[in-house]
Motif scaffolding. Structure first.
Motif, short mmCIF file in Angstrom:
data_model
loop_
_atom_site.label_atom_id
_atom_site.label_comp_id
_atom_site.label_asym_id
_atom_site.label_seq_id
_atom_site.Cartn_x
_atom_site.Cartn_y
_atom_site.Cartn_z
N SER A 33 23.23 52.84 45.68
CA SER A 33 22.70 52.91 44.32
C SER A 33 23.79 52.81 43.26
N TYR A 50 20.06 43.53 47.41
CA TYR A 50 20.86 44.73 47.17
C TYR A 50 21.78 44.96 48.35
N SER A 362 17.39 49.46 38.45
CA SER A 362 17.86 50.37 39.50
C SER A 362 18.58 51.53 38.82
N SER A 364 20.88 55.33 39.10
CA SER A 364 21.94 55.96 39.88
C SER A 364 21.40 57.01 40.84
N ALA A 366 19.07 56.40 42.99
CA ALA A 366 18.53 55.63 44.13
C ALA A 366 17.05 55.33 44.00
N LYS A 386 19.42 60.29 47.65
CA LYS A 386 20.44 60.31 46.60
C LYS A 386 21.78 60.82 47.13
#
Length: 920
Positions: A33, A50, A362, A364, A366, A386
């Motif tokens: 992430s 990703y 997106s 941070s 996740a 996360k």
């Protein structure tokens, strides 16, 4: 070629060919992430790109399909995508870093750059608007910036420069969309503008800008991202204080034939306060400036930085990236070729805007969102762990896999359909380990605060109050075969046992007892079944080399009874243990140690019955499990699944030291935390720990069988492990020693007819081993002799008294150090045992050296010491020596006082005492 004929979306149209590898990456759960998520296609085919660990994932959300771009051996540290979304460039940091350019249409790596930044890898990368050039910034202490023409087959950059340390750690870079010879990078505190000219390999670098509160008499904050304005006369930098720094650039800035002394003047003209929240993302798209912030808001501005519209949702966290679709959605007045903004109107009270491109957010934390700009609808398409993913377990009967992370998220997936089913979030502590009971009704979870939860396997609700009997994080958790006992191990070297009891007609769990049974970390806990009954059997294995067995039947409340405590290793550290399949009349358990050796121990006597060379793929085996047999597998064939520090692998059984019977693949370069196997043995799941992902691997046993067959039968694989092979000098010397032993046994000077044999007595094994350069300890000699002597005892009741050359070669291959004895190993010993002399070298005093040999470890008598040192030092042994009752070193010291220096370094010990060459 595949690239020439490729079209968007073709990856998911072609049939996947059957894999030629024993393990094939089938699905990746979770993603990095901290890196950008890109929208490849939108509309009927919603495709994202990703990064997960070292793999680039192309994910068709609507069709629930994935395609994996595999080539990196380290965790991918940065990526970028061309304007047309066809070319994807990825880079990593770590040993042997790579830069790879992929064709997203076909999935083919079209360019790989080796040794680009060997001093630490790449921390930032960007691709020019015309997709011809790449710019990379190294992750080294002294950063290097390189420009590459990736379409040319060269390993050298077009131009490069080193950055001064005072510029700060530059971690973001982007090209000017209207000039590929111009780009900008920034650190948290400074912004650098670049202009490069290829003609004479010159490089221009403008003065780095450091903004302080005194510069504009306001708090600027830390820089996040920079971008060139679409008017081509300005640049913008976002800050953590919610401001935009506006840079003005001199005109005209056409590319000169030669680089001037000062490329172009750039000045920070103003700081515009956009909002209170920090800006995390800054982009320019068509005629808009787009920002994302820590509150999850996406804002659109015109060229004069006037607000046009806002997209926000209260469940969106700090934005990490924004990726816009290339598809222009039908909107009122929209026609092909029209700009990003189709219509807008402004009044004194509100601003309305019609956009014709959806986008992907997106965050941070996740989470990914798809935002439809016509309805401002935020659709959550992915929410992953996360924090570290360390816990994983497979259901014993259903296609379910449970995964726990340090953020407290527990998720259960249907791994056949790759569908998320249900979850629960624990806010109290982080999940460290998971285990289903053999019936599949209960899921037990161990936490970092020492608590243990007993959960219903479907609802994930607690079946009883959580237990808090471990004083440290729970590292292992396991059920007995009859689901009557649950055992845990924690970081405080303790084993805790819980027992299932009947209360009010239903099953409930209670704490039975706990014991600090080891003095170093516990590596494994293992339930089994007693041979003479159906009672459960519990063992724990520690890094203290102790295998501890517990008597569950005799244990009572708060008293855990230990029946046996056995030391398994002399010098190596056992790392994992598993029950060995019943392949003979004797029952074994299998261990793997940190010296790449696997050992078979009798389950009753705990005697080492066999030592074997294990897989050698860069790091020792960390965890092992026997693969459940599939319906299509040979019922006589068994397999072992293992993970090393960063790989997952398969090993054919029985283990015999043949390297062709094993295969491994990189799964998590930053460290594999755990793994689990599906109940039918068709899939293996690996948890990646701090990379916050877990992966699903499809098992293909036929591929491993084929590799083992192609590696050769009988002794052929073992000949290839000898220096020079079957025809080499080493093998000929070994044959000579083998027959020399027979000459010595029959007396060298005899005139009688010689009896030539293909065997030598077992007691000669140590002499031949030492003659060919392997120096085993006395315990290792005893293990080798017993291994051969009792190899047929369980089947025939007879002992073996001699060994042939073929079996000797196998014995040598399996027992010798897997990686040889290096100078570094000896130097580490001197670091521990020695002291610093006046020159600063690590040395051992001569008296201490002789004392250690006679009083520590496998103690040598004075005569034995003299007998060994005499031929090494060229002296004669003294006569009439006798074995002392104490550790008296005076005799040996007097014998060798002149030959051995007063201070011994590692180099003196190897070269002057042992007489071995030191590798350069």
């Amino acid at each position: 070629s595949l690239v020439w004929a490729a079209t968007p979306g073709m990856l998911f149209c072609k049939n996947r060919e059957s894999s030629l590898h024993p393990l094939d990456l089938s699905w990746v759960f979770g993603y990095n992430s901290s890196l950008a998520v890109h929208s490849l296609m939108d509309g009927e085919d919603r495709v994202l790109l990703y990064v997960s660990s070292h793999t680039v994932v192309i994910h068709d959300i609507l069709q629930n399909k994935q395609f994996h771009l595999q080539g990196h051996t380290n965790v991918i540290s940065c990526l970028c995508m061309s304007e047309d979304k066809r070319w994807v460039a990825t880079a990593d940091r770590g040993p042997d870093p790579l830069i790879i350019v992929w064709d997203s249409y076909s999935g083919v790596p079209v360019r790989t750059i080796f040794e680009s930044h060997s001093e630490g890898g790449v921390c930032a990368i960007a691709i020019s608007q015309n997709a011809k050039y790449l710019v990379t910034i190294s992750a080294a202490a002294v950063q290097k910036v390189c420009v590459w023409r990736w379409t040319l087959p060269t390993e050298k950059p077009i131009c490069s420069t080193e950055l001064k340390p005072e510029f700060g750690y530059q971690d973001y870079v982007i090209f000017n969309a209207q000039n590929p010879h111009e780009f900008v990078s920034n650190s948290k505190t400074q912004v650098i503008f670049y202009l490069w000219v290829r003609q004479s390999q010159l490089w221009g670098e403008n003065t780095a800008w450091l903004l302080s509160p005194q510069t504009f008499k306001c708090l600027v904050g830390q820089f996040s991202q920079s971008v060139f304005h679409f008017n081509n006369t300005q640049a913008l930098t976002g800050t953590s204080a919610g401001k935009l720094v506006v840079w003005n650039m001199d005109n005209p800035r056409t590319l000169p034939e030669e680089l001037p002394a000062k490329p172009h003047g750039i000045t920070a003209t103003k700081v515009v306060s956009m909002q209170k929240e920090g800006l995390t993302v800054l982009e320019v798209l068509d005629s808009c400036v787009v920002t994302g912030d820590v509150k999850g808001q996406v804002k659109f501005y015109d060229g004069l930085l006037r607000l046009l519209t806002i997209y926000s949702h209260n469940k969106v966290g700090p934005i990490q990236s924004i990726s816009f679709s290339t598809i222009l959605r039908d909107a009122p007045g929209a026609r092909s070729g029209q700009p990003f903004l189709t219509s807008w109107s402004d009044s004194s009270n509100s601003v309305s805007l019609t956009l014709n491109r959806n986008f992907i957010l997106s965050t941070s934390d996740a989470t990914m969102f798809h935002v439809a700009t016509d309805s401002t609808n935020f659709e959550r398409i992915m929410e992953e762990a996360k924090e570290d993913v360390n816990a994983i377990a497979c259901h014993p009967q259903e296609p379910l896999v449970a995964v726990g992370s340090h953020c407290g998220l527990l998720k259960v997936w249907d791994y056949k359909k790759t569908q998320y089913l249900f979850s629960r979030i624990f806010t109290e502590a982080a999940i460290q380990c998971l285990s289903y009971d053999p019936e599949g009704h209960i899921l037990a979870a161990g936490f970092t605060d020492g608590s243990v939860y007993i959960l219903d396997a479907i609802s994930l609700q607690s079946s009883c109050e959580e237990f808090q009997f471990s004083q440290g994080p729970v590292t292992h958790i396991s059920f007995s075969h009859d689901s009557k006992y649950l055992a845990t191990a924690d970081e405080n070297y303790s084993v805790t046992v819980y027992k299932r009891v009947q209360q009010k007609g239903s099953g409930c769990w209670e704490h039975l007892a706990g014991l600090e049974s080891h003095y170093k970390p516990i590596r494994s806990i293992l339930f089994g079944v007693h041979l003479d009954s159906n009672e459960p059997r519990l063992l724990s294995l520690g890094a203290d080399r102790q295998l501890v067995e517990y008597d569950l039947k005799s244990s009572v409340k708060d008293h855990l009874v230990v029946t046996h405590r056995d030391r398994l290793e002399q010098a190596a550290v056992p790392l994992c243990i598993a029950w060995y399949p019943k392949l003979s009349t004797e029952s074994f358990f299998l261990t793997a140690n940190n010296c790449y050796k696997m050992k078979l121990y009798n389950t009753t006597t705990k005697v080492c019955r066999k030592t074997l060379l294990g897989p050698t793929y860069g790091s020792p085996l960390e965890k092992i499990q026997i693969l459940p047999r599939t319906s299509s597998a040979d019922p006589q064939q068994h397999y072992l699944v293992y993970i090393t520090k960063d790989k997952v692998g398969l090993q054919m059984l029985p283990v015999d030291g043949n390297p062709h019977k094993s295969s491994a693949f990189i799964c998590h370069p930053d460290g594999a935390a755990d793994f689990a196997i599906s109940h039918d043995g068709r899939y293996i799941f690996t948890a990646g720990g701090k990379d916050r992902t877990f992966m699903k691997w499809k098992v293909n046993l036929h591929a491993l069988d084929a590799a083992a067959f192609l590696g050769g039968e009988d002794l052929i694989p073992f000949y290839n492990l000898l220096d020079g092979g079957r025809e080499g000098k080493f093998f000929r010397e070994l044959e000579d020693y083998f027959y020399y032993v027979q000459l010595c046994r029959q007396s060298i000077e005899t005139l009688d007819s010689r009896q030539v044999s293909t065997h030598i007595p077992l007691e000669e094994i140590p002499s031949v081993m030492r003659a060919i350069g392997f120096y085993p300890s006395e315990e290792e000699i005893e293990d080798m002799i017993n291994e051969v002597k009792f190899s047929k005892y369980a089947d025939t009741g007879e002992e073996v008294a001699e060994i042939n050359l073929g079996d000797f070669i196998k014995l040598y291959i399996n027992h010798r150090p897997a990686l040889g004895l290096s100078m570094k190993t000896i130097q580490r010993v001197f670091q521990v045992l020695g002291y610093d002399n006046k020159k600063g070298d690590k040395v051992i005093d001569r008296g201490d050296f002789l004392s250690l040999l006679q009083c520590r470890g496998e103690q040598m008598t004075e005569d034995e010491l003299a007998e060994c040192l005499t031929p090494l030092l060229g002296s004669r042994p003294r006569e009439g020596g006798s074995e002392p009752d104490t550790c008296d070193t005076t005799g040996a010291a007097a014998l060798t006082e002149e030959e051995i220096p007063a201070e011994i370094t590692a180099e003196i010990f190897v070269a002057d005492i042992l007489g071995l060459p030191i590798a350069e």
